[in-house]
Design a protein around this motif. Structure first.
Motif, PDB file in Angstrom:
ATOM      1  N   ILE A 149      19.332  33.471 -15.411  1.00 56.68           N
ATOM      2  CA  ILE A 149      18.499  32.226 -15.643  1.00 56.68           C
ATOM      3  C   ILE A 149      17.005  32.690 -14.922  1.00 56.68           C
ATOM      4  O   ILE A 149      17.132  33.068 -13.823  1.00 56.68           O
ATOM      5  CB  ILE A 149      19.277  31.150 -15.309  1.00 56.68           C
ATOM      6  N   SER A 208      13.059  31.563 -14.560  1.00 54.25           N
ATOM      7  CA  SER A 208      11.989  30.774 -14.705  1.00 54.25           C
ATOM      8  C   SER A 208      10.702  31.816 -15.315  1.00 54.25           C
ATOM      9  O   SER A 208      10.691  33.001 -14.811  1.00 54.25           O
ATOM     10  CB  SER A 208      11.461  30.120 -13.415  1.00 54.25           C
ATOM     11  N   GLU A 264      12.386  22.984 -18.515  1.00 52.68           N
ATOM     12  CA  GLU A 264      12.575  22.282 -17.186  1.00 52.68           C
ATOM     13  C   GLU A 264      12.486  20.973 -17.118  1.00 52.68           C
ATOM     14  O   GLU A 264      13.201  20.361 -16.312  1.00 52.68           O
ATOM     15  CB  GLU A 264      11.340  22.690 -16.221  1.00 52.68           C
ATOM     16  N   ASN A 303       6.320  29.083 -16.544  1.00 54.97           N
ATOM     17  CA  ASN A 303       7.386  28.558 -15.607  1.00 54.97           C
ATOM     18  C   ASN A 303       8.196  27.442 -15.766  1.00 54.97           C
ATOM     19  O   ASN A 303       9.238  27.128 -15.154  1.00 54.97           O
ATOM     20  CB  ASN A 303       6.858  28.722 -14.151  1.00 54.97           C
ATOM     21  N   PHE A 318      12.522  28.082 -18.898  1.00 56.22           N
ATOM     22  CA  PHE A 318      13.606  28.622 -18.628  1.00 56.22           C
ATOM     23  C   PHE A 318      14.137  29.726 -19.536  1.00 56.22           C
ATOM     24  O   PHE A 318      14.211  29.191 -20.682  1.00 56.22           O
ATOM     25  CB  PHE A 318      14.923  28.161 -17.972  1.00 56.22           C
ATOM     26  N   ARG A 319      14.426  30.853 -19.320  1.00 55.98           N
ATOM     27  CA  ARG A 319      14.885  31.827 -20.267  1.00 55.98           C
ATOM     28  C   ARG A 319      16.363  31.949 -19.623  1.00 55.98           C
ATOM     29  O   ARG A 319      16.586  32.446 -18.496  1.00 55.98           O
ATOM     30  CB  ARG A 319      14.121  33.212 -20.256  1.00 55.98           C
ATOM     31  N   VAL A 320      17.335  31.666 -20.533  1.00 62.77           N
ATOM     32  CA  VAL A 320      18.653  32.031 -20.193  1.00 62.77           C
ATOM     33  C   VAL A 320      19.069  33.183 -21.090  1.00 62.77           C
ATOM     34  O   VAL A 320      19.186  32.948 -22.364  1.00 62.77           O
ATOM     35  CB  VAL A 320      19.618  30.777 -20.560  1.00 62.77           C
ATOM     36  N   ASN A 373      16.008  21.942 -11.663  1.00 58.70           N
ATOM     37  CA  ASN A 373      15.711  23.209 -11.195  1.00 58.70           C
ATOM     38  C   ASN A 373      16.694  24.211 -11.724  1.00 58.70           C
ATOM     39  O   ASN A 373      17.742  24.035 -12.243  1.00 58.70           O
ATOM     40  CB  ASN A 373      15.402  23.173  -9.646  1.00 58.70           C
ATOM     41  N   SER A 374      16.269  25.709 -11.267  1.00 56.13           N
ATOM     42  CA  SER A 374      17.372  26.617 -11.821  1.00 56.13           C
ATOM     43  C   SER A 374      18.626  26.490 -11.185  1.00 56.13           C
ATOM     44  O   SER A 374      19.568  26.780 -11.822  1.00 56.13           O
ATOM     45  CB  SER A 374      16.840  27.935 -11.522  1.00 56.13           C
ATOM     46  N   LEU A 384      20.703  23.960 -13.302  1.00 55.11           N
ATOM     47  CA  LEU A 384      20.836  24.639 -14.571  1.00 55.11           C
ATOM     48  C   LEU A 384      21.844  25.783 -14.543  1.00 55.11           C
ATOM     49  O   LEU A 384      22.901  25.828 -15.424  1.00 55.11           O
ATOM     50  CB  LEU A 384      19.439  25.358 -15.126  1.00 55.11           C
ATOM     51  N   LYS A 385      21.902  26.512 -13.280  1.00 55.46           N
ATOM     52  CA  LYS A 385      23.032  27.400 -13.165  1.00 55.46           C
ATOM     53  C   LYS A 385      24.528  26.929 -12.811  1.00 55.46           C
ATOM     54  O   LYS A 385      25.637  27.135 -13.363  1.00 55.46           O
ATOM     55  CB  LYS A 385      22.782  28.173 -11.824  1.00 55.46           C
TER      56      LYS A 385
END
Length: 439
Positions: A244, A246, A304, A328, A331-333, A372-373, A376-377
């Motif tokens: 993941i 940003s 985001e 930013n 997000f790129r997953v 936030n990341s 998401l994680k």
């Protein structure tokens, strides 16, 4: 000369031009006092402009409110016979409908009760061409409104009655096809919602069929943090199945003119289940950042935040622009091969369960939310075996193609109607041969 005047000047020589008051009586509306209860809740339908702005059909059958005989007598409202043309002339200009039963309206209307020689259906279709003229004649500071005297003097075409009727019949047939197509699309969308829920909670068996529900065959399911899931599935955090990242942060030092100019995706480009690429911006970034943030087919893009409807929404990148990077706030997953299908992730994150997680875990302020990341994680995803994920995705994508096909059909029907309206309502294409054939 205005565009509307040019349209009238270009009509066939054998078509008359008439004012609204030449064709019928103009009848206004009114509102009974809200303070007198026995003026309301009677048997006389009462219409407001808002009901026409949301009406998708030509004919008005039902109204949200009704008034009593006493309310009618004690107000400026007038009872309109069935077959009148209701026209909004205050604030919302030019919305029209034909009433199937006698109705009254509020003061936001100027309504036409046509004489027998004029066809209300023809003038309903013509009303789509009159909006510019209504706006030109309207005045007002708080909102635009057309006076009764101005409305009466608006000029309209007056073809022979038989020609009016035939033109209206042709356009009505297309309207009916459009309404049927819209109803089919709405039905398919509703089925899709149920299908999405079932596939993401029950999955498919080895024969590619939807598993029976837990209440039918409880032994096929087990408890998990996400509720009941098939025994072959597991629940894992997204961060254990993907990378993941940003995107690039805008601003900072002035970029060098030698840096590559690349497309970058913003929150506005990443919609719920699709990409909006009609307005893509470009910026210069360091060559190293191009490689760091470059999107490759199969990347899942997720927002985001922003407004609540933007939170976590996303879709799969399919290499539409090359090269392309992301901002930013997107997000790129990048999922790990053979572990998590990117399309399965996109479908789950866009489901009601996925959206509920993002809203619940987000940082919220007035009308805004963000994730936030780390959040998401930590997103917990029910994970079927990879082959089953692929089968679920194929199932959903085939259904999506059916919806897209019907959407294209709708576009074709609307384009066909627009073309026919331009041709028939202006007399550029005459229906007189059809009338002769009917004799």
């Amino acid at each position: 000369m205005t565009d509307y005047e040019r349209t009238l000047a270009d009509l066939p020589d054998d078509w008359a031009i008439a004012t609204v008051e030449d064709l019928g009586s103009v009848v206004s509306g009114g509102t009974p006092s809200r303070e007198i209860a026995n003026f309301w809740g009677g048997t006389i339908p009462w219409v407001t402009p808002g009901e026409l702005t949301s009406l998708n059909t030509k004919t008005l059958h039902l109204t949200n409110e009704s008034i009593t005989d006493e309310g009618l007598r004690q107000s400026g409202a007038n009872l309109l016979p069935a077959g009148s043309l209701l026209v909004t002339t205050r604030a919302s200009l030019g919305y029209c409908a034909i009433n199937s039963v006698p109705v009254t309206t509020n003061q936001g209307f100027k309504n036409i009760v046509f004489r027998q020689s004029s066809n209300p259906d023809f003038y309903y279709h013509w009303s789509r061409k009159i909006s510019s003229e209504l706006k030109r004649r309207a005045s007002g500071t708080t909102f635009l409104e057309i006076s009764g005297s101005d409305f009466k003097q608006i000029k309209l075409p007056a073809p022979p009655s038989a020609e009016q009727q035939k033109i209206a019949q042709i356009l009505d047939i297309l309207d009916t096809q459009i309404q049927k197509n819209a109803a089919l699309i709405a039905k398919l969308e509703k089925i899709k919602e149920g299908l999405l829920h079932d596939l993401l909670t029950r999955g498919v068996d080895q024969n590619g069929q939807l598993r029976p529900a837990p209440d039918q065959v409880p032994e096929l399911y087990k408890k998990s943090a996400s509720g009941l899931i098939p025994k072959e599935w597991e629940v894992r955090q997204l961060g254990t199945m993907s990378e993941i990242v940003s995107g690039v942060t805008l601003g900072g030092p002035q970029p060098s003119s030698s840096w590559p100019l690349v497309a970058y995706l913003r929150v506005a480009n990443v919609q719920d289940g699709y990409l909006y690429l009609e307005q893509v911006k470009f910026l210069r970034v360091k060559p190293a950042d191009v490689e760091k943030f470059r999107l490759i087919p199969g990347d899942v893009l997720m927002n985001e935040g922003g407004d609540f409807d933007k939170l976590g929404r996303g879709t799969v990148w399919e290499g539409e622009i090359e090269p392309c990077i992301h901002q930013n706030h997107v997000f790129r997953v990048r999922t790990f091969p053979e572990l998590l299908d990117p399309y399965f992730l996109a479908y789950f994150s866009g489901s009601s369960r996925g959206k509920a997680y993002f809203v619940k875990s987000s940082k919220q302020s007035t009308n805004l939310a963000s994730i936030n990341s780390m959040q998401l994680k930590a997103f917990e995803v029910p994970v079927p075996p990879f082959a089953e994920q692929s089968a679920i995705v194929d199932y959903l994508r085939s259904y999506k193609k059916r919806l897209e096909l019907e959407g294209r059909n709708m576009g074709k029907l609307k384009a066909q109607k627009t073309g026919l309206m331009d041709d028939l309502l202006t007399g550029h294409v005459r229906v007189t041969p059809l009338l002769k054939d009917a004799v």
